[in-house]
Design a protein around this motif. Structure first.
Motif, PDB file in Angstrom:
ATOM      1  N   CYS A  22       0.839  -1.196   0.000  1.00 43.09           N
ATOM      2  CA  CYS A  22       0.000   0.000   0.000  1.00 43.09           C
ATOM      3  C   CYS A  22       0.872   1.243   0.000  1.00 43.09           C
ATOM      4  O   CYS A  22       1.941   1.269   0.605  1.00 43.09           O
ATOM      5  CB  CYS A  22      -0.892  -0.020   1.243  1.00 43.09           C
ATOM      6  SG  CYS A  22      -2.041   1.335   1.325  1.00 43.09           S
ATOM      7  N   ASN A  23       0.412   2.257  -0.675  1.00 38.08           N
ATOM      8  CA  ASN A  23       1.105   3.535  -0.662  1.00 38.08           C
ATOM      9  C   ASN A  23       1.163   4.053   0.773  1.00 38.08           C
ATOM     10  O   ASN A  23       0.144   4.237   1.421  1.00 38.08           O
ATOM     11  CB  ASN A  23       0.368   4.524  -1.571  1.00 38.08           C
ATOM     12  CG  ASN A  23       1.087   5.836  -1.697  1.00 38.08           C
ATOM     13  OD1 ASN A  23       1.754   6.306  -0.785  1.00 38.08           O
ATOM     14  ND2 ASN A  23       0.949   6.446  -2.850  1.00 38.08           N
ATOM     15  N   LYS A  24       2.349   4.320   1.268  1.00 37.81           N
ATOM     16  CA  LYS A  24       2.532   4.733   2.660  1.00 37.81           C
ATOM     17  C   LYS A  24       1.892   6.078   2.977  1.00 37.81           C
ATOM     18  O   LYS A  24       1.719   6.425   4.134  1.00 37.81           O
ATOM     19  CB  LYS A  24       4.022   4.765   2.996  1.00 37.81           C
ATOM     20  CG  LYS A  24       4.655   3.405   2.970  1.00 37.81           C
ATOM     21  CD  LYS A  24       6.126   3.469   3.283  1.00 37.81           C
ATOM     22  CE  LYS A  24       6.720   2.076   3.174  1.00 37.81           C
ATOM     23  NZ  LYS A  24       8.150   2.049   3.376  1.00 37.81           N
TER      24      LYS A  24
END
Length: 102
Positions: A22-24
């Motif tokens: 997931c995009n942080k």
């Protein structure tokens, strides 16, 4: 799967699983680890090739991908040893055979 593997990893072949963390910077759902893309055909082929029970192999590959989402990798012998040992432990806890001899 071959297209995804080439596009995101530069490998022009199919694979059993791809993990996309997931995009942080996403703040909406902190429990979201990312996405797993599994290839049914490759997993079924590997199950036959390596004489593994299909359900067990599905479990193992899913665990393997989830560990990648959690930051584990196997780029060198030390990382591989740690990841394989953890995969064995999880598989045994789910009453499956160990996938690796570590």
């Amino acid at each position: 799967m071959k297209y995804l593997n080439f596009t995101y990893r530069g490998k022009n072949k199919s694979t059993n699983i791809l993990s996309f963390p997931c995009n942080k910077f996403i703040k909406i759902n902190h429990k979201l680890l990312g996405d797993l893309v599994l290839c049914k055909q490759v997993i079924e082929y590997e199950s036959l090739k390596y004489k593994k029970k299909l359900e067990s192999h599905w479990a193992h590959i899913t665990i393997h991908g989830a560990l990648h989402l959690l930051g584990y990798d196997h780029q060198n012998k030390k990382e591989a040893y740690i990841m394989e040992k953890l995969e064995n432990k999880i598989m045994l806890s789910l009453n499956y055979k160990k996938p690796y001899v570590v």
